[in-house]
Design a protein around this motif. Sequence first.
Motif, PDB file in Angstrom:
ATOM      1  N   SER A  35       0.854  -1.185   0.000  1.00  0.00           N
ATOM      2  CA  SER A  35       0.000   0.000   0.000  1.00  0.00           C
ATOM      3  C   SER A  35       0.889   1.233   0.000  1.00  0.00           C
ATOM      4  O   SER A  35       2.003   1.203   0.511  1.00  0.00           O
ATOM      5  N   ASN A  36       0.376   2.325  -0.531  1.00  0.00           N
ATOM      6  CA  ASN A  36       1.118   3.576  -0.645  1.00  0.00           C
ATOM      7  C   ASN A  36       0.742   4.495   0.519  1.00  0.00           C
ATOM      8  O   ASN A  36      -0.440   4.799   0.709  1.00  0.00           O
TER       9      ASN A  36
ATOM     10  N   GLY B 130      -0.765  11.326  13.184  1.00  0.00           N
ATOM     11  CA  GLY B 130      -0.924   9.959  13.662  1.00  0.00           C
ATOM     12  C   GLY B 130      -1.085   9.057  12.459  1.00  0.00           C
ATOM     13  O   GLY B 130      -1.285   9.542  11.340  1.00  0.00           O
ATOM     14  N   THR B 131      -1.003   7.772  12.643  1.00  0.00           N
ATOM     15  CA  THR B 131      -1.194   6.839  11.539  1.00  0.00           C
ATOM     16  C   THR B 131      -2.654   6.870  11.120  1.00  0.00           C
ATOM     17  O   THR B 131      -3.551   6.849  11.957  1.00  0.00           O
ATOM     18  N   THR B 132      -2.891   6.957   9.823  1.00  0.00           N
ATOM     19  CA  THR B 132      -4.255   6.958   9.297  1.00  0.00           C
ATOM     20  C   THR B 132      -4.370   5.927   8.184  1.00  0.00           C
ATOM     21  O   THR B 132      -3.368   5.534   7.576  1.00  0.00           O
ATOM     22  N   VAL B 133      -5.592   5.501   7.941  1.00  0.00           N
ATOM     23  CA  VAL B 133      -5.898   4.642   6.794  1.00  0.00           C
ATOM     24  C   VAL B 133      -7.157   5.179   6.130  1.00  0.00           C
ATOM     25  O   VAL B 133      -8.002   5.789   6.782  1.00  0.00           O
ATOM     26  N   SER B 134      -7.268   4.948   4.846  1.00  0.00           N
ATOM     27  CA  SER B 134      -8.462   5.372   4.114  1.00  0.00           C
ATOM     28  C   SER B 134      -9.610   4.415   4.450  1.00  0.00           C
ATOM     29  O   SER B 134      -9.375   3.250   4.791  1.00  0.00           O
ATOM     30  N   PRO B 135     -10.847   4.874   4.349  1.00  0.00           N
ATOM     31  CA  PRO B 135     -11.985   3.977   4.565  1.00  0.00           C
ATOM     32  C   PRO B 135     -11.949   2.778   3.608  1.00  0.00           C
ATOM     33  O   PRO B 135     -12.322   1.670   3.987  1.00  0.00           O
TER      34      PRO B 135
ATOM     35  N   VAL C 279      -6.383   6.164  12.626  1.00  0.00           N
ATOM     36  CA  VAL C 279      -7.588   6.964  12.455  1.00  0.00           C
ATOM     37  C   VAL C 279      -8.026   6.744  11.013  1.00  0.00           C
ATOM     38  O   VAL C 279      -7.203   6.713  10.103  1.00  0.00           O
ATOM     39  N   GLU C 280      -9.317   6.568  10.815  1.00  0.00           N
ATOM     40  CA  GLU C 280      -9.836   6.362   9.464  1.00  0.00           C
ATOM     41  C   GLU C 280     -10.239   7.715   8.888  1.00  0.00           C
ATOM     42  O   GLU C 280     -11.110   8.385   9.437  1.00  0.00           O
ATOM     43  N   VAL C 281      -9.566   8.112   7.802  1.00  0.00           N
ATOM     44  CA  VAL C 281      -9.812   9.426   7.199  1.00  0.00           C
ATOM     45  C   VAL C 281      -9.771   9.297   5.684  1.00  0.00           C
ATOM     46  O   VAL C 281      -8.891   8.631   5.133  1.00  0.00           O
ATOM     47  N   GLU C 282     -10.692   9.962   5.037  1.00  0.00           N
ATOM     48  CA  GLU C 282     -10.699  10.026   3.581  1.00  0.00           C
ATOM     49  C   GLU C 282      -9.491  10.864   3.142  1.00  0.00           C
ATOM     50  O   GLU C 282      -9.345  12.009   3.582  1.00  0.00           O
TER      51      GLU C 282
ATOM     52  N   PHE D 179      -2.979   7.792  -2.319  1.00  0.00           N
ATOM     53  CA  PHE D 179      -2.343   7.073  -1.217  1.00  0.00           C
ATOM     54  C   PHE D 179      -3.404   6.420  -0.347  1.00  0.00           C
ATOM     55  O   PHE D 179      -4.578   6.770  -0.403  1.00  0.00           O
ATOM     56  N   ASP D 180      -2.982   5.438   0.449  1.00  0.00           N
ATOM     57  CA  ASP D 180      -3.898   4.648   1.274  1.00  0.00           C
ATOM     58  C   ASP D 180      -3.945   5.100   2.724  1.00  0.00           C
ATOM     59  O   ASP D 180      -4.768   4.610   3.490  1.00  0.00           O
ATOM     60  N   GLY D 181      -3.045   5.980   3.118  1.00  0.00           N
ATOM     61  CA  GLY D 181      -3.025   6.448   4.496  1.00  0.00           C
ATOM     62  C   GLY D 181      -1.725   7.166   4.808  1.00  0.00           C
ATOM     63  O   GLY D 181      -0.968   7.530   3.909  1.00  0.00           O
ATOM     64  N   ILE D 182      -1.508   7.357   6.101  1.00  0.00           N
ATOM     65  CA  ILE D 182      -0.316   8.045   6.584  1.00  0.00           C
ATOM     66  C   ILE D 182       0.387   7.155   7.600  1.00  0.00           C
ATOM     67  O   ILE D 182      -0.257   6.587   8.482  1.00  0.00           O
ATOM     68  N   ILE D 183       1.695   7.028   7.454  1.00  0.00           N
ATOM     69  CA  ILE D 183       2.512   6.400   8.490  1.00  0.00           C
ATOM     70  C   ILE D 183       2.905   7.544   9.410  1.00  0.00           C
ATOM     71  O   ILE D 183       3.560   8.489   8.978  1.00  0.00           O
ATOM     72  N   GLY D 184       2.470   7.478  10.669  1.00  0.00           N
ATOM     73  CA  GLY D 184       2.623   8.618  11.556  1.00  0.00           C
ATOM     74  C   GLY D 184       3.402   8.364  12.827  1.00  0.00           C
ATOM     75  O   GLY D 184       4.091   7.350  12.982  1.00  0.00           O
ATOM     76  N   ALA D 185       3.255   9.300  13.742  1.00  0.00           N
ATOM     77  CA  ALA D 185       4.069   9.390  14.952  1.00  0.00           C
ATOM     78  C   ALA D 185       3.996   8.150  15.848  1.00  0.00           C
ATOM     79  O   ALA D 185       4.981   7.809  16.486  1.00  0.00           O
ATOM     80  N   ASN D 186       2.842   7.479  15.911  1.00  0.00           N
ATOM     81  CA  ASN D 186       2.773   6.308  16.785  1.00  0.00           C
ATOM     82  C   ASN D 186       3.628   5.154  16.271  1.00  0.00           C
ATOM     83  O   ASN D 186       3.960   4.246  17.026  1.00  0.00           O
ATOM     84  N   ILE D 187       4.047   5.207  15.023  1.00  0.00           N
ATOM     85  CA  ILE D 187       5.010   4.229  14.499  1.00  0.00           C
ATOM     86  C   ILE D 187       6.427   4.789  14.603  1.00  0.00           C
ATOM     87  O   ILE D 187       7.358   4.085  14.954  1.00  0.00           O
TER      88      ILE D 187
END
Length: 170
Positions: free
Chosen positions: A68-69, A77-82, A128-131, A143-151
């Motif tokens: 995934s991109n 924070g880490t997010t993923v798309s719906p 967090v689930e975010v469009e 992209f499919d989400g964000i790799i964020g601070a909690n990682i």
Amino acid sequence: LSMLKGFPPSVFVILLLSSCNIFNALKVAKRLGKSTLVDKEYATVLKFEYENGHIFIKAKIQNQNVESNFIFDTGAGTTVSPELSQKMNFKKITLKGDIDSRDPLQKSFPMIDSLFIGNIKFLKTVAVEVEPSKITDPRCKPFDGIIGANIFKNSIWQINYETKELMVAD
């Protein structure tokens, strides 16, 4: 309690009535801050793409062969798309209590059981689930989400913009 001196009694009633939601929100917030690593000693170098001021990296989720991109963002924070959340059928951590449909805060959070960035395996990462269109310019690369601070907090990350390489180590 001494800090609440001078507040009207209605504040105490509000705190008592909303305490379940406050405690649940604190539990989720605490869990959002966690992501565990399988290996204690590791180092890897990843290639990344740089476009419109964003670093894009690939990650594998839940032992899938497809990558995934993700945007690499140290402040988020880490997010993923719906769509990704639905496709991967993530288990969700849900806040208990009354859910007001007008409440802008998210009530459930996808948990990514395993996330591979290069050969580094992160476990039980809550997102967090975010469009995506709501958090970046729609002209941005998909992209499919964000790799964020909690990682990020689990490792040392070094970015080399010249070679477009990202080094990750313990």
